[in-house]
Design a protein around this motif. Sequence first.
Motif, PDB file in Angstrom:
ATOM      1  N   MET A   1       0.824  -1.207   0.000  1.00  0.00           N
ATOM      2  CA  MET A   1       0.000   0.000   0.000  1.00  0.00           C
ATOM      3  C   MET A   1       0.864   1.266   0.000  1.00  0.00           C
ATOM      4  O   MET A   1       0.567   2.252  -0.674  1.00  0.00           O
ATOM      5  CB  MET A   1      -0.924  -0.005   1.219  1.00  0.00           C
ATOM      6  N   LYS A   2       1.954   1.235   0.770  1.00  0.00           N
ATOM      7  CA  LYS A   2       2.847   2.386   0.827  1.00  0.00           C
ATOM      8  C   LYS A   2       3.431   2.698  -0.551  1.00  0.00           C
ATOM      9  O   LYS A   2       3.591   3.855  -0.938  1.00  0.00           O
ATOM     10  CB  LYS A   2       3.972   2.112   1.826  1.00  0.00           C
ATOM     11  N   LYS A   3       3.746   1.628  -1.308  1.00  0.00           N
ATOM     12  CA  LYS A   3       4.307   1.790  -2.646  1.00  0.00           C
ATOM     13  C   LYS A   3       3.344   2.576  -3.541  1.00  0.00           C
ATOM     14  O   LYS A   3       3.743   3.500  -4.257  1.00  0.00           O
ATOM     15  CB  LYS A   3       4.585   0.410  -3.241  1.00  0.00           C
ATOM     16  N   TRP A   4       2.062   2.224  -3.501  1.00  0.00           N
ATOM     17  CA  TRP A   4       1.095   2.877  -4.371  1.00  0.00           C
ATOM     18  C   TRP A   4       0.787   4.289  -3.897  1.00  0.00           C
ATOM     19  O   TRP A   4       0.455   5.164  -4.708  1.00  0.00           O
ATOM     20  CB  TRP A   4      -0.172   2.031  -4.463  1.00  0.00           C
ATOM     21  N   LYS A   5       0.896   4.547  -2.599  1.00  0.00           N
ATOM     22  CA  LYS A   5       0.747   5.915  -2.112  1.00  0.00           C
ATOM     23  C   LYS A   5       1.869   6.803  -2.653  1.00  0.00           C
ATOM     24  O   LYS A   5       1.645   7.960  -3.025  1.00  0.00           O
ATOM     25  CB  LYS A   5       0.764   5.928  -0.582  1.00  0.00           C
ATOM     26  N   GLN A   6       3.072   6.240  -2.682  1.00  0.00           N
ATOM     27  CA  GLN A   6       4.202   6.981  -3.245  1.00  0.00           C
ATOM     28  C   GLN A   6       3.958   7.303  -4.716  1.00  0.00           C
ATOM     29  O   GLN A   6       4.233   8.412  -5.183  1.00  0.00           O
ATOM     30  CB  GLN A   6       5.484   6.150  -3.115  1.00  0.00           C
ATOM     31  N   ILE A   7       3.462   6.321  -5.441  1.00  0.00           N
ATOM     32  CA  ILE A   7       3.202   6.509  -6.873  1.00  0.00           C
ATOM     33  C   ILE A   7       2.155   7.596  -7.083  1.00  0.00           C
ATOM     34  O   ILE A   7       2.342   8.512  -7.909  1.00  0.00           O
ATOM     35  CB  ILE A   7       2.751   5.178  -7.506  1.00  0.00           C
ATOM     36  N   LEU A   8       1.045   7.517  -6.374  1.00  0.00           N
ATOM     37  CA  LEU A   8      -0.033   8.495  -6.532  1.00  0.00           C
ATOM     38  C   LEU A   8       0.435   9.895  -6.140  1.00  0.00           C
ATOM     39  O   LEU A   8       0.095  10.881  -6.812  1.00  0.00           O
ATOM     40  CB  LEU A   8      -1.239   8.079  -5.693  1.00  0.00           C
ATOM     41  N   ARG A   9       1.208   9.985  -5.073  1.00  0.00           N
ATOM     42  CA  ARG A   9       1.710  11.293  -4.650  1.00  0.00           C
ATOM     43  C   ARG A   9       2.639  11.888  -5.705  1.00  0.00           C
ATOM     44  O   ARG A   9       2.576  13.087  -6.009  1.00  0.00           O
ATOM     45  CB  ARG A   9       2.437  11.173  -3.305  1.00  0.00           C
ATOM     46  N   ASN A  22      12.182   6.475  -8.208  1.00  0.00           N
ATOM     47  CA  ASN A  22      13.001   5.531  -8.961  1.00  0.00           C
ATOM     48  C   ASN A  22      12.240   4.217  -9.136  1.00  0.00           C
ATOM     49  O   ASN A  22      12.070   3.449  -8.194  1.00  0.00           O
ATOM     50  CB  ASN A  22      14.326   5.283  -8.228  1.00  0.00           C
ATOM     51  N   LEU A  23      11.788   3.962 -10.347  1.00  0.00           N
ATOM     52  CA  LEU A  23      10.988   2.761 -10.607  1.00  0.00           C
ATOM     53  C   LEU A  23      11.826   1.495 -10.576  1.00  0.00           C
ATOM     54  O   LEU A  23      11.293   0.406 -10.350  1.00  0.00           O
ATOM     55  CB  LEU A  23      10.276   2.898 -11.962  1.00  0.00           C
ATOM     56  N   PHE A  24      13.118   1.598 -10.817  1.00  0.00           N
ATOM     57  CA  PHE A  24      13.992   0.420 -10.734  1.00  0.00           C
ATOM     58  C   PHE A  24      14.101  -0.082  -9.293  1.00  0.00           C
ATOM     59  O   PHE A  24      14.194  -1.285  -9.051  1.00  0.00           O
ATOM     60  CB  PHE A  24      15.379   0.739 -11.279  1.00  0.00           C
ATOM     61  N   GLU A  25      14.104   0.856  -8.346  1.00  0.00           N
ATOM     62  CA  GLU A  25      14.148   0.459  -6.940  1.00  0.00           C
ATOM     63  C   GLU A  25      12.795  -0.067  -6.480  1.00  0.00           C
ATOM     64  O   GLU A  25      12.716  -0.994  -5.671  1.00  0.00           O
ATOM     65  CB  GLU A  25      14.564   1.653  -6.079  1.00  0.00           C
ATOM     66  N   LEU A  26      11.738   0.515  -7.021  1.00  0.00           N
ATOM     67  CA  LEU A  26      10.392   0.131  -6.619  1.00  0.00           C
ATOM     68  C   LEU A  26       9.967  -1.206  -7.232  1.00  0.00           C
ATOM     69  O   LEU A  26       9.308  -2.019  -6.581  1.00  0.00           O
ATOM     70  CB  LEU A  26       9.415   1.228  -7.038  1.00  0.00           C
TER      71      LEU A  26
END
Length: 452
Positions: A1-9, A22-26
Motif C-alpha cells: 500500500m505504501k508503494k502505491w501511495k508513493q506513486i499516486l503522490r 526511482n521505478l527500478f528500486e520500486l
Amino acid sequence: MKKWKQILRTVFVLDLTDGRLNLFELFPWLKRFFYNRTYFAWIRTFGDIVFLGLILLGLFGPQDPRRNVMLFLAWGVWWTSVVLSWFFVGRMWCAFCPFPGLARLLQNLGLSRLKNPPRWMTCKGLHLATAGFFFIIWAETVTDMKHSPLLTALLLLSIVAGATLLGVLYRGYTWCRYLCPLGKIIGSAATMALTEFRSDYEKCRDCRTFSCRRGREGLRPCPVFLGAYHAKNNLVCLVCGHCLVLCERDSPALYLRHPLREQIINKGRYITCGYVIPLLMGSQVARFVYEGPHFSFFKNLLGFGNALTFTFLFAVATLFFIELIKAGSVLFVYYEDELFGRFSPMIPVVMPLAFTGELVYRLRYFLREAGDFLPTLGRQIHLTFLENYRFTVDPFWIKLISFFLIFLGLAGGFYIAHYFYRREFEGLVPLKNYLLINLLFITCGLLYLLLQ
C-alpha cells in the motif's frame, strides 16, 4: 500500500525539487527487463515482422479500403497507440520502432560506413524533420491516405528508405536523432510523459570513461549519440536502456514524475517545441475543419479545390497559433534571462491541449472504424461470417470522449499558467496580464470544442 501511495503522490503532487520516484528500486523486475537486451530484440523483431506484413498488404493486397485491414491497423491501432504512449513512456516507442530495422540489420552485418553525421545535419535536422512531419500530415489529409492501402504503404516505405540510407552512411540511429519526421513530434510530446530516463549525477561525477556515450569494447555507444549523463530532458532519449549495460556505475534509471514537471522547469525553452506546437495545433484545427460540416463553406468561399483550401486553412491556423503564443509569452512579462536565455512561457501552457488534441483526432478515427475491423477482415480472407460482428460506436460517446480529453488538456494548461503566475513568476506578472493569458487559452479551448 505504501508503494502505491508513493506513486499516486508523485503523479498528482507537483514537487520540482524531489518529485521523482526511482521505478527500478520500486520494481526490480523492471530493471531486469531493461538489462536483458534479448527482450528488446524479441520485441523489435516482432514489430519488424508486423510492419513488413502491413507494407506487403498495402502494396499487394486489395486496394478497396473495405477489404484491407492494414488501413485500420496502421492508422487506427498503430498510430493511436503511438500517440497514447507519449503520455506514459515518452519516446520508448522509438526504441522498438520498425523504421530503422533494416538499417540496424545492415549495420550489424558490417554494411555501413559508420561515419559521424555531418555538421549540416546536426544544425538543420530540426527544420527538415519538422517540415517532413507536417508534409506527412498534409499528404495524409489531401490524398485521403487513410483510405488508400497503396499510398499508406508507400509512405511507410519512404520513411524506411530514409532510415536505411542514413543507417548505411552514418553510425547509430542518425535518422532517429536528426531527420525522423515522427521523432520530433514524439520527442516534444515526451516532455509531458509520466516517466523519464536519467542518470544519477552523483554517480557520474567522477566518471572518466563516459562509456554510455562512447561505448566500450564489444558494445556500441548510445545509438542517438546522447549518453545517460547528457539526458537532461525527454526530447532525444529513446528509453532503450542501452546505456544501462554500458554504465559501470549503475547510474541510469527510469523515474516516475508529475507529467507537467519538465514543462514547468523549462518554461518553453525547447526550440523543438517552439517549432512543433503552433504547427501541430494549426494542423489539428485544419483537419477538424476538413472532416467537419464547415469545410464546404470555406471551399465555396475561397473557390479552391480540397487541397488548396486545406493548405490555406493549415497556414492561417498555424499563423494564428504562432501569434497567440507570442502574445501570451509577452503577457508573462518575464521571458528572457541572462543565464536561462530566451524562452516562451506560453508554449508549456498550450502544450497539454496540443497533444490531447492529437490524441482526440487519432482516437476518433479508431473509434469510428473499430466496428468494421472484423467484417473487413472477413471480406479480405473470405470468411463471410465475420461480417455479422460489425458494430458502431455511437457518435455521442465519441464526442463525449473528445470533450473529456480536451478538458484534460485545458486543465493542464490552466494549471501551468496558474503555477507560473503564483510561483515561478511571482510578483512579475500583473493580474490583468494573467487574465488575458487565460482568455487567450480559453479561445484555443473553445476553438477545439466547437470543431468536435
